[in-house]
Design a protein around this motif. Structure first.
Motif, PDB file in Angstrom:
ATOM      1  N   ASP A 167     -20.134-128.715  47.603  1.00 30.19           N
ATOM      2  CA  ASP A 167     -20.566-127.378  47.174  1.00 30.19           C
ATOM      3  C   ASP A 167     -19.750-126.272  47.844  1.00 30.19           C
ATOM      4  N   ILE A 168     -19.418-126.463  49.106  1.00 28.94           N
ATOM      5  CA  ILE A 168     -18.644-125.444  49.824  1.00 28.94           C
ATOM      6  C   ILE A 168     -17.246-125.328  49.216  1.00 28.94           C
ATOM      7  N   TRP A 169     -16.631-126.472  48.889  1.00 29.94           N
ATOM      8  CA  TRP A 169     -15.304-126.446  48.270  1.00 29.94           C
ATOM      9  C   TRP A 169     -15.335-125.669  46.962  1.00 29.94           C
ATOM     10  N   TRP A 170     -16.331-125.966  46.130  1.00 33.18           N
ATOM     11  CA  TRP A 170     -16.415-125.298  44.823  1.00 33.18           C
ATOM     12  C   TRP A 170     -16.696-123.800  44.981  1.00 33.18           C
ATOM     13  N   GLU A 171     -17.518-123.441  45.957  1.00 34.80           N
ATOM     14  CA  GLU A 171     -17.793-122.023  46.187  1.00 34.80           C
ATOM     15  C   GLU A 171     -16.522-121.299  46.624  1.00 34.80           C
ATOM     16  N   THR A 172     -15.757-121.943  47.515  1.00 35.15           N
ATOM     17  CA  THR A 172     -14.498-121.348  47.966  1.00 35.15           C
ATOM     18  C   THR A 172     -13.510-121.226  46.806  1.00 35.15           C
ATOM     19  N   TYR A 173     -13.440-122.261  45.992  1.00 34.51           N
ATOM     20  CA  TYR A 173     -12.559-122.263  44.823  1.00 34.51           C
ATOM     21  C   TYR A 173     -12.921-121.133  43.863  1.00 34.51           C
ATOM     22  N   ARG A 174     -14.217-121.012  43.582  1.00 34.38           N
ATOM     23  CA  ARG A 174     -14.662-119.958  42.658  1.00 34.38           C
ATOM     24  C   ARG A 174     -14.384-118.572  43.238  1.00 34.38           C
ATOM     25  N   ASP A 175     -14.654-118.398  44.519  1.00 38.23           N
ATOM     26  CA  ASP A 175     -14.382-117.109  45.163  1.00 38.23           C
ATOM     27  C   ASP A 175     -12.892-116.766  45.080  1.00 38.23           C
ATOM     28  N   GLY A 176     -12.043-117.780  45.234  1.00 40.30           N
ATOM     29  CA  GLY A 176     -10.609-117.549  45.117  1.00 40.30           C
ATOM     30  C   GLY A 176     -10.227-117.080  43.719  1.00 40.30           C
ATOM     31  N   LEU A 177     -10.832-117.681  42.707  1.00 42.57           N
ATOM     32  CA  LEU A 177     -10.569-117.264  41.328  1.00 42.57           C
ATOM     33  C   LEU A 177     -11.053-115.838  41.086  1.00 42.57           C
ATOM     34  N   GLU A 178     -12.192-115.503  41.686  1.00 43.42           N
ATOM     35  CA  GLU A 178     -12.705-114.138  41.556  1.00 43.42           C
ATOM     36  C   GLU A 178     -11.724-113.139  42.174  1.00 43.42           C
ATOM     37  N   ASP A 179     -11.173-113.482  43.327  1.00 38.82           N
ATOM     38  CA  ASP A 179     -10.191-112.601  43.977  1.00 38.82           C
ATOM     39  C   ASP A 179      -8.955-112.420  43.099  1.00 38.82           C
ATOM     40  N   VAL A 180      -8.482-113.528  42.513  1.00 35.01           N
ATOM     41  CA  VAL A 180      -7.309-113.457  41.638  1.00 35.01           C
ATOM     42  C   VAL A 180      -7.611-112.585  40.421  1.00 35.01           C
ATOM     43  N   ALA A 181      -8.785-112.774  39.828  1.00 29.03           N
ATOM     44  CA  ALA A 181      -9.153-111.987  38.643  1.00 29.03           C
ATOM     45  C   ALA A 181      -9.226-110.498  38.976  1.00 29.03           C
ATOM     46  N   ARG A 182      -9.816-110.165  40.124  1.00 22.59           N
ATOM     47  CA  ARG A 182      -9.909-108.747  40.516  1.00 22.59           C
ATOM     48  C   ARG A 182      -8.520-108.150  40.760  1.00 22.59           C
ATOM     49  N   ALA A 183      -7.648-108.926  41.412  1.00 22.58           N
ATOM     50  CA  ALA A 183      -6.296-108.445  41.688  1.00 22.58           C
ATOM     51  C   ALA A 183      -5.522-108.235  40.387  1.00 22.58           C
ATOM     52  N   ALA A 184      -5.674-109.183  39.437  1.00 24.43           N
ATOM     53  CA  ALA A 184      -4.990-109.032  38.143  1.00 24.43           C
ATOM     54  C   ALA A 184      -5.535-107.846  37.383  1.00 24.43           C
ATOM     55  N   GLY A 185      -6.855-107.650  37.432  1.00 25.73           N
ATOM     56  CA  GLY A 185      -7.457-106.508  36.768  1.00 25.73           C
ATOM     57  C   GLY A 185      -6.990-105.191  37.358  1.00 25.73           C
ATOM     58  N   ALA A 186      -6.907-105.133  38.688  1.00 26.29           N
ATOM     59  CA  ALA A 186      -6.445-103.908  39.353  1.00 26.29           C
ATOM     60  C   ALA A 186      -4.975-103.634  39.028  1.00 26.29           C
ATOM     61  N   ALA A 187      -4.157-104.707  38.984  1.00 23.57           N
ATOM     62  CA  ALA A 187      -2.740-104.537  38.668  1.00 23.57           C
ATOM     63  C   ALA A 187      -2.559-104.029  37.243  1.00 23.57           C
ATOM     64  N   ALA A 188      -3.361-104.576  36.302  1.00 27.38           N
ATOM     65  CA  ALA A 188      -3.278-104.146  34.908  1.00 27.38           C
ATOM     66  C   ALA A 188      -3.714-102.693  34.766  1.00 27.38           C
ATOM     67  N   ALA A 189      -4.785-102.323  35.474  1.00 25.35           N
ATOM     68  CA  ALA A 189      -5.260-100.948  35.410  1.00 25.35           C
ATOM     69  C   ALA A 189      -4.225 -99.980  35.973  1.00 25.35           C
ATOM     70  N   SER A 190      -3.576-100.390  37.064  1.00 31.58           N
ATOM     71  CA  SER A 190      -2.549 -99.552  37.671  1.00 31.58           C
ATOM     72  C   SER A 190      -1.359 -99.386  36.729  1.00 31.58           C
ATOM     73  N   HIS A 191      -0.990-100.481  36.064  1.00 28.18           N
ATOM     74  CA  HIS A 191       0.144-100.448  35.134  1.00 28.18           C
ATOM     75  C   HIS A 191      -0.182 -99.572  33.933  1.00 28.18           C
ATOM     76  N   ASP A 192      -1.423 -99.726  33.401  1.00 19.31           N
ATOM     77  CA  ASP A 192      -1.832 -98.953  32.220  1.00 19.31           C
ATOM     78  C   ASP A 192      -1.957 -97.465  32.556  1.00 19.31           C
ATOM     79  N   GLY A 193      -2.342 -97.180  33.820  1.00 18.01           N
ATOM     80  CA  GLY A 193      -2.544 -95.792  34.203  1.00 18.01           C
ATOM     81  C   GLY A 193      -1.241 -95.080  34.438  1.00 18.01           C
TER      82      GLY A 193
END
Length: 202
Positions: free
Chosen positions: A176-202
């Motif tokens: 369970d800890i591995w999967w939680e860490t994995y999911r949290d990592g994906l969340e971080d990547v998604a937020r970073a990609a979203g922020a990069a896209a917003a910065s590019h669009d702006g």
């Protein structure tokens, strides 16, 4: 490859989808088997009822070999989406047994007809409603596995159970800890990609 070998391959892929879908019911209560967990109401038992009904038509009426059992939920005038959920009086045993009877009928159609046999799908547009057994099998394999994927996600939302099929979950080993860490990592990547896209669009 001989026609019998081609049929065997297609039937094996179809059966693996059937088995995966039914497996998703194992261990669920009557409530959880029917529980709608997404806004469109998708539920495990309803997915099985739907796929069984569709298969009965594709490998029955399409080739002049009607399944022979009444399916009032598919009739003209039935309530919208009536094939996507089980009534209080339709038990999981009723639905799974119905699906298994459809398999027997479908498999008899596959055995009886050459792959190039033509049939008519009355609910398809007229310009492509005439088709072959080969194409119908490919269509059913795709549809069955698509809905088995829906059942995967519904089941995970219900109780966290996951896996591709019985005996092979097709997932990396991890607690369970591995999967939680994995999911949290994906969340971080998604937020970073979203922020990069917003910065590019702006």
């Amino acid at each position: 490859m001989s026609e019998s070998d081609m049929k065997a391959d297609l039937q094996r892929y179809l059966q693996s989808g059937r088995d995966a879908l039914v497996w998703k019911l194992e261990g669920l209560s009557e409530y959880d088997a029917r529980r709608p967990v997404v806004p469109t109401g998708t539920n495990v038992l309803g997915l099985i009822k739907h796929v069984a009904s569709v298969e009965a038509g594709y490998l029955g009426d399409t080739f002049g070999r009607p399944f022979g059992e009444s399916m009032p939920w598919m009739a003209d005038g039935a309530e919208p989406n009536a094939d996507m959920w089980a009534t209080v009086t339709e038990s999981r045993t009723d639905i799974v047994d119905f699906y298994r009877r459809v398999w027997v009928h479908s498999d008899a159609t596959i055995a009886a007809l050459p792959l190039d046999s033509t049939g008519v799908v009355p609910w398809w547009p007229a310009d492509r409603s005439t088709t072959t057994l080969h194409r119908i099998l490919i269509h059913l394999i795709a549809e069955t596995h698509r809905h088995a994927g829906h059942a995967d996600l519904v089941r995970e939302l219900i109780d966290g159970s996951v896996g591709m099929r019985k005996g092979n979950d097709n997932l990396p080993a991890g607690d369970d800890i591995w999967w939680e860490t994995y999911r949290d990592g994906l969340e971080d990547v998604a937020r970073a990609a979203g922020a990069a896209a917003a910065s590019h669009d702006g």
